[in-house]
Design an enzyme around this catalytic site. Structure first.
Site, PDB file in Angstrom:
ATOM      1  N   SER A 249       0.864  -1.173   0.000  1.00 47.40           N
ATOM      2  CA  SER A 249       0.000   0.000   0.000  1.00 47.40           C
ATOM      3  C   SER A 249       0.902   1.224   0.000  1.00 47.40           C
ATOM      4  O   SER A 249       2.115   1.112   0.016  1.00 47.40           O
ATOM      5  CB  SER A 249      -0.883   0.013   1.237  1.00 47.40           C
ATOM      6  OG  SER A 249      -0.082   0.179   2.386  1.00 47.40           O
ATOM      7  N   LYS A 250       0.278   2.376   0.014  1.00 42.49           N
ATOM      8  CA  LYS A 250       1.076   3.601  -0.124  1.00 42.49           C
ATOM      9  C   LYS A 250       2.127   3.754   0.965  1.00 42.49           C
ATOM     10  O   LYS A 250       3.184   4.318   0.739  1.00 42.49           O
ATOM     11  CB  LYS A 250       0.146   4.802  -0.126  1.00 42.49           C
ATOM     12  CG  LYS A 250      -0.686   4.836  -1.390  1.00 42.49           C
ATOM     13  CD  LYS A 250      -1.022   6.247  -1.786  1.00 42.49           C
ATOM     14  CE  LYS A 250      -1.744   6.294  -3.117  1.00 42.49           C
ATOM     15  NZ  LYS A 250      -3.154   5.902  -3.001  1.00 42.49           N
ATOM     16  N   ARG A 251       1.818   3.260   2.155  1.00 42.75           N
ATOM     17  CA  ARG A 251       2.815   3.473   3.204  1.00 42.75           C
ATOM     18  C   ARG A 251       3.996   2.524   3.075  1.00 42.75           C
ATOM     19  O   ARG A 251       4.994   2.638   3.758  1.00 42.75           O
ATOM     20  CB  ARG A 251       2.158   3.359   4.583  1.00 42.75           C
ATOM     21  CG  ARG A 251       1.788   1.988   5.005  1.00 42.75           C
ATOM     22  CD  ARG A 251       0.889   1.986   6.225  1.00 42.75           C
ATOM     23  NE  ARG A 251      -0.093   0.922   6.118  1.00 42.75           N
ATOM     24  CZ  ARG A 251       0.159  -0.333   6.424  1.00 42.75           C
ATOM     25  NH1 ARG A 251       1.324  -0.675   6.844  1.00 42.75           N
ATOM     26  NH2 ARG A 251      -0.772  -1.238   6.289  1.00 42.75           N
TER      27      ARG A 251
END
Length: 480
Positions: A249-251
Site C-alpha cells: 500500500s502507499k505506506r
RNA sequence: GCCCCCUUCGUCUAGCGGUCUAGGACGCCGCCCUCUCACGGCGGAAACAGGGGUUCGAGUCCCCUAGGGGGCGCCA
C-alpha cells in the site's frame, strides 16, 4: 484479424496491460519487466495496451506517467500503445457472434435481484453468484423496457483448467463459476470480455501478470473456449508485499517508479532488484541486462509473494553506483538532478568550476553513496561559497585545538607548489610527523574546514579537487 | 462464508528423494584495513510452520491442521 493457432506462430508475443488510473506502481513495473524479459530474451514482441475502459478513472496524465516510468526503467514495446476503449465495437462484434452461436444470452435480472441472489447464496454457504435465471428462459418473457446485460453461457458442469506456467495446473469446478457478464446493459464491454478479445486480436501468445488475476484466468478461459480460440500460455506471478507482509500500500513501497527515481535509485539497479524479487537464477544476485534476458524463464519464478526490502535495493544501488564509470555516473547524476529533492537548487548553483570539480571528485564520491540523493548531499561542499557553514560534527572538530592545527599547517600547505595528490599527501604527512601529531588529528580539522562536514572523500583528494586557491581560502576562513 | 494459491535464516532466495551436520545475498554482530565515512577482507549468530503418512531414505512426494495471500461487481 488473424486467427492462426498459437502453435503455428513461432514468435512470442507478450503484453503489459495497465489501467491508467494512477502512476506505474512498483508491482506493475515488475510485471512489465517480466513480460519484457520473456519476450526480448526470445526475440519476441512486447506490446502495450492501456486498459482505459473505466472512463471515470482513466486519465491522460496516468498514461504519461506509465509511459515515462517504463522508459526510465528502459523497457520498450513494439508499435503504438493500444487503447482498449477504442476497441469497444470489436468487443461488441464478438458478443454478437457468441449470441448467434447460442453461447451467450440476454439477462434481465435487476440489480436488486442480483443483490438478493448474492445474499441468499452467502447465507447458504455458497459463493455469492448469479443463479442463471435467464440462462434458458424464453426471451419472450423479457420485461418491457428493460435493457439486458449479455452473459456468457458458461458450462455448468465439469471443470475449467488453467495450465499455468508458474502456478501449475489449477482446476475449478464449473459449478463454482457463474455466467459472467460480457456486455453491460448500457452496451459497454466488460473488462473480462475486452481482455480476451484484445489479447486474441493482438496475437498475444503469453500472458504474464499478477496472480491476483488467477481466478480471472479461469473465467477468461471459458470465453476463449466459447469462441473456439486458442488459449494463450499463462503465467501468474506472485504479488509484491510490503515489509510487513501485507499487500503493498502507499505506506510501503507501492509508490510510482518516479518515486524511486526521486529517491535516487539507478534504473539498472532497480531493474536488477525487481527481477531478482520473486525470480532467481541459482545464486546469481547481480546480473547484467544481457544475462537477465538470457536467463529469465518461468522455472525460476517462485510461487509465494515476496516482500519489498529497501535495504537490499539500497545495497544493490550502491553496487551499481560504484560500478558505473565516472563519466557515465556524472552524466546520470546531472540528468537526474531535476528529480532529486534540492537538486534543482544545486543545478542552479552549478557553474563551470563546479562541473569540473564534480567530475574530478566523482571517483571518491561514488564510493560513499548508495543513492543519487546521497551523492548530491556529499557533492554539495564542492560548490558551496566561502565561508562555509559547518555542520555539528565539523564545528566540534574545529575547536581551539583543531583551529590551531590548521593555523600551524597553513604555511606548509601554502608553500606547496605542486597541488596534486602525491605532493599534498607528503606535505600533510610530513607536517603531522614533524609536529608529533597523528594523521587523523590533522586530517579531521582539515576535512571540517574544507568541506564543512565530518565526513567526506579522502582528504588529499578533496584538497586536489578544490584546488589551491579555494583550499587555502577555506582553511584561512577557520584560522581567522 | 465459498473458491483458488502459498509456507526454507529477520528479508530475497538455492534446493527439483540420498552429495543438506541445508548453500548464497541483504541486514545484524565481532575483528582487520584506515585521515572521516564508505569500500574491501575475515569470522559469527540466524531457517526447512506443526502433525501424520509414502519410502531403505523427505526440506524435497501425499494428506490434515495452522498461518498468510488472492478472488468472489453491469471495477479493472
Amino acid at each position: 484479424m488473424s486467427e492462426s493457432p498459437i502453435s503455428d506462430r513461432s514468435e512470442i508475443v507478450t503484453r503489459f496491460a495497465p489501467s491508467p488510473t494512477g502512476f506505474l506502481h512498483i508491482g506493475g513495473a515488475r510485471t512489465a519487466l517480466f513480460n519484457w524479459l520473456y519476450a526480448r530474451g526470445r526475440g519476441g514482441k512486447m506490446l502495450l495496451r492501456i486498459e482505459d475502459t473505466d472512463r471515470e478513472r482513466s486519465t491522460d496524465e496516468a498514461i504519461a506517467a506509465i509511459v515515462d516510468g517504463m522508459r526510465w526503467l528502459g523497457l520498450d514495446w513494439d508499435g503504438e500503445a493500444i487503447s482498449q476503449f477504442a476497441r469497444a465495437d470489436r468487443h461488441r462484434e464478438v458478443v454478437e457472434e457468441l449470441l448467434a452461436a447460442g453461447k451467450a444470452y440476454r439477462c434481465y435480472a435487476s440489480r436488486e435481484e442480483l443483490a438478493e441472489m448474492r445474499e441468499k447464496a452467502r447465507a447458504e454457504g455458497r459463493a455469492p453468484r448469479y443463479d442463471g435465471r435467464w440462462r434458458d428462459r424464453d426471451p419472450a418473457e423479457a420485461p418491457e423496457g428493460v435493457a439486458p446485460a449479455i452473459r456468457l453461457k458458461a458450462p455448468s458442469e465439469g471443470e475449467t483448467v488453467v495450465d499455468d506456467k508458474v502456478q501449475g495446473r489449477v482446476t475449478w469446478q464449473n459449478k463454482d463459476l457463474d455466467d459472467l457478464i460480457l456486455l453491460r446493459s448500457d452496451g459497454t464491454p466488460t473488462y473480462m470480455l475486452a481482455v480476451v478479445v484484445d489479447d486474441h486480436d493482438m496475437g498475444v501468445t503469453h500472458i504474464i501478470r499478477g496472480d491476483d488475476h488467477l481466478t480471472n484466468a479461469a473465467r477468461q478461459t471459458q470465453i476463449y473456449q466459447a469462441m473456439g480460440w486458442p488459449v494463450p500460455v499463462m503465467a501468474h506471478i506472485p504479488l509484491i508485499h510490503g515489509a510487513d507482509g501485507a499487500k503493498l500500500s502507499k505506506r510501503h513501497g507501492a509508490l510510482g517508479v518516479e518515486a524511486y527515481r526521486e529517491m535516487g535509485y539507478l534504473p539498472d539497479a532497480l531493474r536488477n532488484y525487481l527481477a531478482r524479487l520473486g525470480w532467481s537464477h541459482g545464486d546469481d544476485e547481480v546480473m547484467s541486462t544481457e544475462q537477465m534476458l538470457d536467463w529469465f524463464d518461468f522455472d525460476g519464478i517462485g510461487k509465494a509473494a515476496a516482500r519489498f526490502d529497501f535495504a537490499k535495493l539500497e545495497n544493490l544501488n550502491g553496487l551499481y553506483t560504484r560500478q558505473t564509470p565516472d563519466d557515465q555516473l556524472t552524466a546520470a547524476f546531472l540528468k537526474s538532478l531535476p528529480h532529486l529533492p534540492g537538486g534543482s537548487a544545486f543545478l542552479g548553483a552549478l557553474d563551470e568550476t563546479g562541473n569540473a570539480r564534480i567530475t574530478a571528485a566523482m571517483d571518491g564520491l561514488k564510493e560513499r553513496a548508495k543513492t543519487l540523493v546521497e551523492l548530491l548531499e556529499s557533492a554539495k561542499f564542492l560548490i558551496e561559497k566561502r565561508p562555509l557553514d559547518l555542520d555539528a560534527k565539523a564545528a566540534k572538530i574545529l575547536d581551539d585545538k583543531g583551529r590551531q592545527t590548521l593555523a600551524d599547517l597553513l604555511p606548509a600547505l601554502t608553500a606547496c607548489t605542486d597541488w596534486q595528490v602525491p605532493a599534498l599527501e607528503s606535505v600533510v604527512r610530513d607536517f603531522a610527523e614533524r609536529t608529533d601529531r597523528k594523521l587523523g588529528a590533522v586530517a579531521q580539522p582539515l576535512r571540517a574546514a574544507l568541506t564543512g562536514r565530518g565526513t567526506s572523500p579522502g582528504i588529499f583528494d578533496v584538497l586536489a579537487v578544490l584546488g589551491r586557491e579555494e583550499s587555502l581560502g577555506r582553511i584561512a576562513d577557520q584560522t581567522g
